[in-house]
Design an enzyme around this catalytic site. Structure first.
Site, mmCIF file in Angstrom:
data_model
loop_
_atom_site.group_PDB
_atom_site.id
_atom_site.type_symbol
_atom_site.label_atom_id
_atom_site.label_comp_id
_atom_site.label_asym_id
_atom_site.label_seq_id
_atom_site.Cartn_x
_atom_site.Cartn_y
_atom_site.Cartn_z
ATOM 1 N N HIS A 252 0.839 -1.210 0.000
ATOM 2 C CA HIS A 252 0.000 0.000 0.000
ATOM 3 C C HIS A 252 0.874 1.259 0.000
ATOM 4 O O HIS A 252 0.552 2.241 -0.669
ATOM 5 C CB HIS A 252 -0.919 0.009 1.222
ATOM 6 C CG HIS A 252 -2.134 -0.839 1.069
ATOM 7 N ND1 HIS A 252 -2.092 -2.216 1.037
ATOM 8 C CD2 HIS A 252 -3.456 -0.508 0.940
ATOM 9 C CE1 HIS A 252 -3.322 -2.698 0.908
ATOM 10 N NE2 HIS A 252 -4.169 -1.681 0.848
ATOM 11 N N HIS B 12 1.434 -3.501 9.268
ATOM 12 C CA HIS B 12 2.854 -3.398 8.957
ATOM 13 C C HIS B 12 3.619 -2.724 10.086
ATOM 14 O O HIS B 12 3.043 -2.019 10.912
ATOM 15 C CB HIS B 12 3.068 -2.571 7.678
ATOM 16 C CG HIS B 12 2.627 -3.263 6.431
ATOM 17 N ND1 HIS B 12 3.396 -4.194 5.773
ATOM 18 C CD2 HIS B 12 1.486 -3.153 5.718
ATOM 19 C CE1 HIS B 12 2.748 -4.620 4.704
ATOM 20 N NE2 HIS B 12 1.586 -4.015 4.649
#
Length: 203
Positions: free
Chosen positions: A123, A165
């Site tokens: 992303h 993340h």
């Protein structure tokens, strides 16, 4: 057994420990019971805005609907950029094989097998790549340019907030996405450099 670890080894382990600690601290939307758990729907909306599938489908749709050579050229290169991003991120994830944070609750609407790995954040790479692409190829007023940059950074930060993340996954993702645009710009596809592609697409 290494009784005298190198300075570099100690530094790397220390940085990794800081990264894991900071990522957990910032994962305030990682679960429904997290301190900012009520913000998860908004964070997940941001997650979808940076997902590869909507960007690929949207680009293909616009490419099919475009009736100008200039528009097709830009969209063809955006498609090339998105495919390059997917390839490089998948390759790096497969090589590094870093697991996602332990507090992560993966409930994205679609995931691929490579997505069980964390480094780098796809992303973040996509947000940096797309924002740089847009800023270089669309004429936008300054407030809109600021919004594009803010979107990229918020998408990246939301990955840490959701616990998807670690901080370094996102930081490297931004760097990789920014660099990928330079590759796309260097290999820019045009009717002159890749005439076969444009002829085939128009048939």
């Amino acid at each position: 057994m290494d009784l005298k670890p190198s300075f570099l080894g100690i530094a790397l382990r220390s940085l990794l420990a800081i990264d894991l600690w900071l990522s957990k601290k910032l994962g305030v939307c990682a679960g429904e019971s997290s301190s900012w758990g009520s913000m998860r729907p908004l964070m997940k909306l941001l997650e979808i805005s940076g997902h590869g599938i909507p960007w690929l489908l949207g680009t293909l749709y616009c490419l099919a609907r475009s009736d100008s050579w200039a528009g097709r050229e830009v969209l063809m290169n955006l498609l090339f950029a998105l495919l390059l991003d997917l390839l490089l991120v998948a390759l790096l994830k497969g090589l590094v094989r870093r697991r996602r944070p332990a507090h992560n609750q993966m409930d994205m609407f679609v995931t691929l097998s490579v997505d069980k790995y964390s480094f780098p954040s796809g992303h973040a790479t996509r947000a940096a790549l797309v924002s740089r692409f847009i800023l270089n190829h669309l004429v936008l007023a300054i407030p809109l340019r600021v919004l594009v940059v803010l979107w990229a950074f918020i998408v990246g930060f939301s990955r840490v907030m959701l616990g998807r993340h670690n901080v370094t996954d996102v930081a490297f993702g931004f760097f990789l996405g920014y660099t990928q645009y330079s590759i796309v710009d260097y290999c820019w596809l045009s009717p002159h450099s890749a005439p076969v592609l444009f002829v085939l697409w128009n048939q």
